[in-house]
Design an enzyme around this catalytic site. Structure first.
Site, short mmCIF file in Angstrom:
data_model
loop_
_atom_site.label_atom_id
_atom_site.label_comp_id
_atom_site.label_asym_id
_atom_site.label_seq_id
_atom_site.Cartn_x
_atom_site.Cartn_y
_atom_site.Cartn_z
N GLN A 1 0.72 -1.13 -0.16
CA GLN A 1 0.04 -0.12 0.06
C GLN A 1 0.83 1.25 -0.01
OE1 GLN A 1 -2.57 -1.75 3.35
NE2 GLN A 1 -3.80 -0.18 2.80
N CYS B 1 -7.72 4.79 7.34
CA CYS B 1 -8.49 3.60 7.96
C CYS B 1 -9.13 2.75 6.93
CB CYS B 1 -9.67 4.17 9.04
SG CYS B 1 -10.60 2.74 9.51
N ASP B 2 -8.57 1.81 6.50
CA ASP B 2 -8.94 0.80 5.51
C ASP B 2 -10.25 0.60 5.34
OD1 ASP B 2 -6.35 0.88 3.80
OD2 ASP B 2 -5.82 -1.17 5.11
N PRO B 3 -10.79 0.26 6.33
CA PRO B 3 -12.31 -0.40 6.50
C PRO B 3 -13.18 0.57 6.51
CG PRO B 3 -11.17 -1.11 8.46
CD PRO B 3 -10.13 -0.28 7.65
N LEU B 4 -12.70 1.91 6.57
CA LEU B 4 -13.88 3.03 6.46
C LEU B 4 -14.42 3.31 5.22
CD1 LEU B 4 -15.01 4.79 8.71
CD2 LEU B 4 -13.27 6.48 8.16
#
Ligand code: CEZ
Length: 803
Positions: A347, A469-472
């Site tokens: 990433q 925040c990846d999962p936001l």
């Protein structure tokens, strides 16, 4: 139970049951081996994508490395069974699979090896493993020692998991030509176009021996029989029958017959590795199993590591902190930069932050990483989701999801690199991307302008499907939702770029950046301040999140930390934020990333709310975010509180602290379980995942903030002005003294920091000269400077409490 030995270079655990998941990891540029104290192992090598050679019993789903990976009876491992031929009793080392209670047990994690020493029924076993500098191979030594006063007749069965290799083709047999068990397979595939790649893979797994065994077994089911892996028939019945595996699950089990006189010791060596063919196996044999092969490999690794110790070594009143910083933190930072976390498409934010840490260890690496990132910049200035590192690799997993924060990390890494090296020439390097050649300076400016343009009518930063925040992922997927954190982080990035461009006398550009930063600040103040803290964002539909009216996810840490470090928060807001973070987020393990953890899905927020409460981004003590908080506390000079939080994030001191985490202080994990009020039983438990941006930040915090030894440019100096080393320590009040060796731009600084009654402000002496502005200039590479720093605030005794 737990203790550092060899001056902190090793860490020992004396029980296999107290923290069964406790682990260490070894790596080289081509492979990674994580070992837990009981003998389970997770190994991965790159060809160029991550591959396995010691597999699970079922076909594994390929994904990224996960936190809190469970272990199970048939989990791949490296074991040795010992059977007493007189009594028939059996135990195994390190602890699995037999799980017999040892008389003595030590799991010893070293910087470049892992060892186990155990004793049972007066038989001593020593197992150790190390990796060579570049080859993908595990170098194992197993020693058996007769500690009893009588002769012993024993069988030793080294047993290495190979597991389910492939549904297309797998087999294994002993090869006397290669000297070991050779398991062959074909990586499963279906597409014709995959064939050219498949045929290049190392699809064999070999266990090569130094000494020829008396018997072996290559078929897992035959080895285990009815007894299973815990009491295999092959061991219990006293002998192996030289079997092979024909489209059956392989195992590498060998048998040695030992007749040991009292006090006698036997040593066996093995190489466990993936290879493409017999030729490669032969090369491994001649390189490592010839006499002195292991020693030569280890010496090479040691020499390599010694060149990469980092830029600081410390001696403070906190011996465990010293151990961690001097021996383990630098290692973990280097691991990230050296391997890119064993991915071919890190990433972008991770790649840049890992490069930030490398500025202190191998600055040339950071320079190359910055250039590599910019060479993939898009025409509009955006950075890609991931940086592709090898030809033919592609963006996978999370890198297929659009996040809007990647540009933020660019000036942060660049600043660290420039501060450390003074290499302003980097800004003038030309970088070609998408057919356009631009200087680094122009490219970073373009990235900053991309951030400026990535805003809505209110001046808030759009989030798309995520930020740090990846999962936001559902706040802004319709293109309207904004990120509170990113708005504030944009201020930070623009301010850094304003400072750097000012230092190289690009006044107009600097003003452009600063003016834009002010606009984002105003927007944050107008739309995100919630009364006591900053909101996390506003969804597509206009619903705020991370605000006091929320029952769950009421307060998120990142917007607060970044508001402190970027100057967005006013002095009054700073106080309110600190109080709110203390009230809602503080735990004995560090600050939680949000609270209370979500307990059900919020469709205007996303996947983060579906994670188990207290894990990952849903309210864990997410250490990467914890580091931003610590960095921010130092940035506003709240050094005692910063140190308290910093100390909580490193396991220890003391057994109890480590036990609650289930982890040795040999790395920082990506999180400790949070949700401390909701789930106190599991609070503090380590994820055991050593891939984390937290380590680079911690290193930076220790060098530049705690010890205050940061490189600077002279303000207003023309591009390339070297500046010097600024000395502005923020030691915790209860420390009376600290000694630091800092390597900086080729010179060495031996620095004594001491509290002294006679001073009322920090006083710096270099050699016999007093330096009034706190900056050591005209540094000559190769020279050693003796530096004395007197700090106000001496306590009457050294016994200051450590809060
Ligand atoms: O990944 C990390 C990322 O590598 O999560 C961080 C992010 O800043 C890092 O760049 C915070 O989101 O997708 C997920 O839900 C996971 O949370 C992973 O992506 C997470 C893993 O813990 C890393 O191994």
């Amino acid at each position: 139970l737990l203790k550092p030995v060899d001056g902190g270079e090793r860490y020992e655990l004396r029980c296999p049951k107290a923290m069964p998941q406790a682990s260490t990891f070894l790596w080289n540029r081509n492979m990674l081996l994580q070992l837990n104290c009981r003998g389970f192992a997770v190994a991965q090598h790159m060809q160029p994508e991550p591959s396995k050679y010691s597999h699970a019993p079922l076909l594994e789903h390929k994904t990224f490395m996960q936190p809190e990976q469970p272990q199970y009876a048939h989990h791949p491992g490296r074991f040795a069974y010992i059977r007493d031929r007189e009594t028939g009793s059996v135990f195994s080392a390190p602890h699995e699979p037999v799980r017999a209670e040892p008389d003595d047990f030590v799991f010893s994690a070293g910087r470049s090896d892992a060892q186990w020493r155990l004793r049972k029924n007066d038989i001593g076993i020593r197992m150790s493993v190390a990796l060579p500098l570049d080859d993908v191979a595990e170098l194992w030594t197993i020693e058996v020692h007769n500690d009893s006063g009588k002769p012993r007749r024993l069988d030793l069965f080294p047993c290495f998991s190979i597991g389910y290799m492939s549904w297309m083709n797998q087999s294994a047999a002993y090869s006397s030509e290669l000297g070991g068990i050779v398991a062959r397979s074909i990586t499963p595939y279906q597409k014709l176009e995959d064939y050219p790649h498949i045929k290049t893979l190392k699809d064999w797994t070999v266990l090569l021996h130094g000494e020829r065994p008396s018997a072996w077994e290559a078929c897992r089911d035959v080895f285990e029989g009815e007894g299973g892996i815990q009491h295999p028939d092959g061991v219990e019945n006293g002998g192996l029958h030289n079997g092979d595996a024909i489209y059956e699950t392989p195992i590498a089990a060998l048998q040695y017959r030992l007749n040991l006189a009292p006090g006698e010791c036997r040593e066996y060596r093995f190489v466990f590795a993936p290879v493409r063919n017999g030729e490669q196996a032969k090369v491994l044999r001649t390189t490592y199993l010839a006499s002195g092969g292991f020693e030569a490999a280890q010496a090479e690794v040691k020499a390599f590591q010694e060149q990469r110790q980092g830029c600081i070594s410390i001696s403070t009143p906190d011996a465990e902190l010293d151990n961690f910083v001097n021996h383990w933190l630098n290692r973990q930072v280097f691991y990230h930069g050296d391997t890119n976390r064993l991915t071919t498409d890190p990433q972008t934010r991770n790649y840049l932050q890992d490069a930030m840490g490398m500025a202190y260890i191998e600055p040339g690496h950071s320079r190359a990483a910055i250039l590599q990132t910019l060479a993939q910049q898009k025409a509009d200035g955006a950075l890609p989701e991931g940086v592709v590192l090898s030809n033919g690799s592609e963006l996978k997993y999370i890198n297929q999801v659009p996040h809007t924060d990647h540009c933020v990390w660019l000036p942060i890494t660049l600043q660290t690199y420039l501060d450390e090296t003074g290499d302003y020439a980097l800004l003038d390097e030309w970088v070609e991307s998408h057919g356009e050649s631009l200087s680094v300076l122009e490219r970073v400016t373009r990235a900053m302008r991309w951030l400026i343009n990535n805003s809505d009518h209110r001046g808030l930063s759009l989030i798309a499907q995520g930020d740090w925040c990846d999962p936001l992922n559902m706040v802004g997927h319709q293109g309207k939702g904004v990120s509170g954190w990113l708005t504030i982080a944009t201020v930070h990035a623009l301010t850094i770029w304003a400072d750097i461009t000012k230092a190289v006398r690009l006044e107009n550009l600097s003003v452009e950046m600063r003016t834009a930063a002010e606009k984002f600040t105003a927007a944050a103040q107008q739309h995100l301040w919630d009364g006591d803290w900053f909101a996390r964002g506003i969804s597509d539909a206009g619903t705020a999140l991370g605000v006091s009216s929320d029952e769950e996810g009421k307060i998120w840490l990142n917007p607060q930390s970044w508001a402190l470090m970027s100057g967005v928060a006013t002095p009054q807001q700073q106080e309110k934020i600190k109080a709110a973070v203390r009230e809602h987020l503080e735990t004995p393990f560090g600050p939680m990333v949000l609270a209370p953890s979500y307990t059900s899905m919020r469709e205007h927020i996303g996947r983060v709310t579906q994670k188990h409460p207290g894990t990952g981004e849903n309210g864990a003590v997410y250490n990467h975010a914890g580091m931003f908080c610590i960095y921010a506390l130092y940035a506003i000079a709240d050094s005692d509180r910063a140190f308290t939080e910093l100390r909580r994030i490193i396991p220890g001191p003391g057994d109890e602290h480590c036990l609650q985490r289930g982890q040795l202080p040999v790395f920082i994990p990506n999180y400790y379980r949070g949700a401390v009020k909701q789930f106190p039983r599991t609070a503090g438990r380590s994820s055991q995942l050593f891939n984390t941006g937290a380590c680079s930040w911690l290193y930076r915090i220790i060098v530049e903030q705690l010890f205050g030894l940061r490189g600077i440019v002279d303000d207003g100096g023309a591009g390339g002005t070297a500046g010097g080393l600024q000395v502005a320590p923020q030691l915790p009040a209860h420390w009376q003294r600290a000694d630091v060796t800092r390597h900086f731009r080729g010179a060495t600084f031996d620095i004594q920091m001491q509290r002294d009654d006679s001073v009322d402000k920090t006083t710096l002496t270099v050699g016999d000269k007093v330096v009034t502005d706190g900056i050591i200039r005209d540094i000559e590479a190769g020279k050693c400077y003796s530096v004395k720093v007197l700090l106000p605030g001496a306590l009457s005794s050294e016994s200051g409490a450590h809060s």
